[in-house]
Design a protein around this motif. Structure first.
Motif, PDB file in Angstrom:
ATOM      1  N   ASP A 197       0.812  -1.222   0.000  1.00  0.00           N
ATOM      2  CA  ASP A 197       0.000   0.000   0.000  1.00  0.00           C
ATOM      3  C   ASP A 197       0.843   1.270   0.000  1.00  0.00           C
ATOM      4  O   ASP A 197       0.386   2.313  -0.461  1.00  0.00           O
ATOM      5  N   HIS A 198       2.062   1.162   0.535  1.00  0.00           N
ATOM      6  CA  HIS A 198       2.922   2.338   0.628  1.00  0.00           C
ATOM      7  C   HIS A 198       4.151   2.191  -0.248  1.00  0.00           C
ATOM      8  O   HIS A 198       4.616   1.083  -0.522  1.00  0.00           O
ATOM      9  N   SER A 240       3.156  -0.412  -5.854  1.00  0.00           N
ATOM     10  CA  SER A 240       2.173   0.301  -5.033  1.00  0.00           C
ATOM     11  C   SER A 240       1.091   0.897  -5.926  1.00  0.00           C
ATOM     12  O   SER A 240       1.405   1.537  -6.936  1.00  0.00           O
ATOM     13  N   ARG A 243      -2.793   6.262  -5.341  1.00  0.00           N
ATOM     14  CA  ARG A 243      -3.756   6.591  -4.283  1.00  0.00           C
ATOM     15  C   ARG A 243      -4.017   8.084  -4.264  1.00  0.00           C
ATOM     16  O   ARG A 243      -3.143   8.890  -4.573  1.00  0.00           O
ATOM     17  N   ARG A 248      -3.535   8.005   0.870  1.00  0.00           N
ATOM     18  CA  ARG A 248      -2.132   7.763   1.215  1.00  0.00           C
ATOM     19  C   ARG A 248      -1.870   8.147   2.674  1.00  0.00           C
ATOM     20  O   ARG A 248      -1.179   7.433   3.407  1.00  0.00           O
ATOM     21  N   THR A 251      -3.287   5.395   5.030  1.00  0.00           N
ATOM     22  CA  THR A 251      -2.470   4.186   5.154  1.00  0.00           C
ATOM     23  C   THR A 251      -1.147   4.486   5.850  1.00  0.00           C
ATOM     24  O   THR A 251      -0.608   3.636   6.564  1.00  0.00           O
ATOM     25  N   LEU A 303      -7.852  -1.603   7.471  1.00  0.00           N
ATOM     26  CA  LEU A 303      -6.411  -1.483   7.679  1.00  0.00           C
ATOM     27  C   LEU A 303      -6.032  -1.678   9.140  1.00  0.00           C
ATOM     28  O   LEU A 303      -4.917  -2.088   9.453  1.00  0.00           O
TER      29      LEU A 303
END
Length: 316
Positions: A197-198, A240, A243, A248, A251, A303
């Motif tokens: 995700d990052h 990734s 987003r 962003r 997360t 999350l």
């Protein structure tokens, strides 16, 4: 007598007294050290089986990561913690950065007292002198070798012999593998929580806020090695997804909180400001309520667990 009087006049910090007991092999027992540490008021006591010459000690690394401000790390003797002055000073520096203390029961080192700090400064001066002497001896040795027509270093490497180069490469790979494996418990859990995700840049910035010096490139290479050795999931290397800025931030906040659930909302806000992250409205000053909103969103999207969200909500 003077030391006893000084100890009575200087009350100890109110944090925990955490004992650290180490022996070199599995056949040896830490029982004698534990008895002495408990008598000094230590609870809990961390046990370690490993050579004092090695700095790769998982139990000590975990203790240094989790120790709180005001706590004191206590050992029976200095050699239970470190076999070199440089390692001892490195550990004490890590403790100082977290506003924690160090004490050795059988040595005059106690960072909660003026006398103990003076002894520590003497050790620091000795370490500095030792480094200077080693440097001078190294330079003198190189100069003497050159005066006799000899070049410093491995002649096989200089002449690019295949066998010497192969040995050097194997040694470098083994050293790299040891560094990555011995430190993985400090950074890999954060990578697992935040990838994919990052971006690697986001994760390395979070790790640097925790005192771990990782560049995005080095971090990605380390993860790639862990995957090649089947210590990590290949999904960590997935690209990734793009987003929206607020997604962003959500997360990122979830990753910071998951990596250290003991952080308060205000402490997370301070970390975001140090990372130079803009608020959802474009500001530079983060409030606990803004952090809480993002944590609540992260909980709703899965999350964070409900328990995480509840803990974060109460940690103003």
């Amino acid at each position: 007598m003077a030391r006893d009087a000084q100890n009575r006049s200087s009350p100890r910090p109110q944090g925990r007294q955490i004992g650290y007991a180490r022996v070199s092999t599995d056949e040896q027992a830490t029982e004698a050290q534990e008895i002495e540490l408990r008598s000094a008021g230590c609870d809990p006591i961390v046990q370690e089986h490993g050579s004092g010459a090695s700095r790769a000690r998982p139990a000590l690394a975990r203790l240094l990561r989790e120790i709180n401000a005001g706590d004191t790390l206590v050992v029976v003797r200095l050699d239970r913690l470190a076999r070199s002055v440089s390692h001892l000073l490195e550990v004490i520096e890590d403790l100082t950065l977290k506003n924690a203390h160090f004490r050795s029961l059988r040595d005059p080192i106690d960072t909660t007292t003026p006398q103990g700090m003076f002894s520590l400064q003497v050790l620091g001066a000795v370490a500095q002198l030792e480094r200077a002497l080693i440097s001078e001896r190294t330079k003198a040795g190189i100069q003497a070798a050159k005066s006799k027509g000899r070049m410093p270093g491995n002649p096989g490497i200089r002449e690019k012999r295949p066998d010497a180069l192969a040995k050097m490469t194997a040694a470098q790979k083994a050293a790299y593998a040891h560094r990555i494996q011995s430190s993985a418990d400090q950074w890999l859990p954060t990578v697992r929580r935040m990838r994919p995700d990052h971006t690697w840049d986001d994760i390395s910035r979070v790790l640097r806020q925790r005192g771990l010096d990782w560049s995005p490139e080095r971090l990605r290479r380390a993860v790639k090695w862990m995957i090649s050795e089947r210590f990590a999931d290949p999904a960590l290397l997935r690209k990734s997804p793009p987003r929206l800025p607020e997604d962003r931030l959500m997360t990122l906040v979830a990753g910071i909180y998951s990596s250290n659930p003991h952080l308060t909302l205000r402490e997370i806000a301070v970390q975001l400001e140090r990372l130079h992250e803009r608020t959802p409205r474009g500001g530079t000053k983060w409030s606990p309520s803004s952090v809480k909103n993002l944590i609540d969103r992260a909980s709703r999207t899965g999350l964070l667990t409900a328990t995480d969200s509840t803990t974060a909500s109460s940690a103003e």
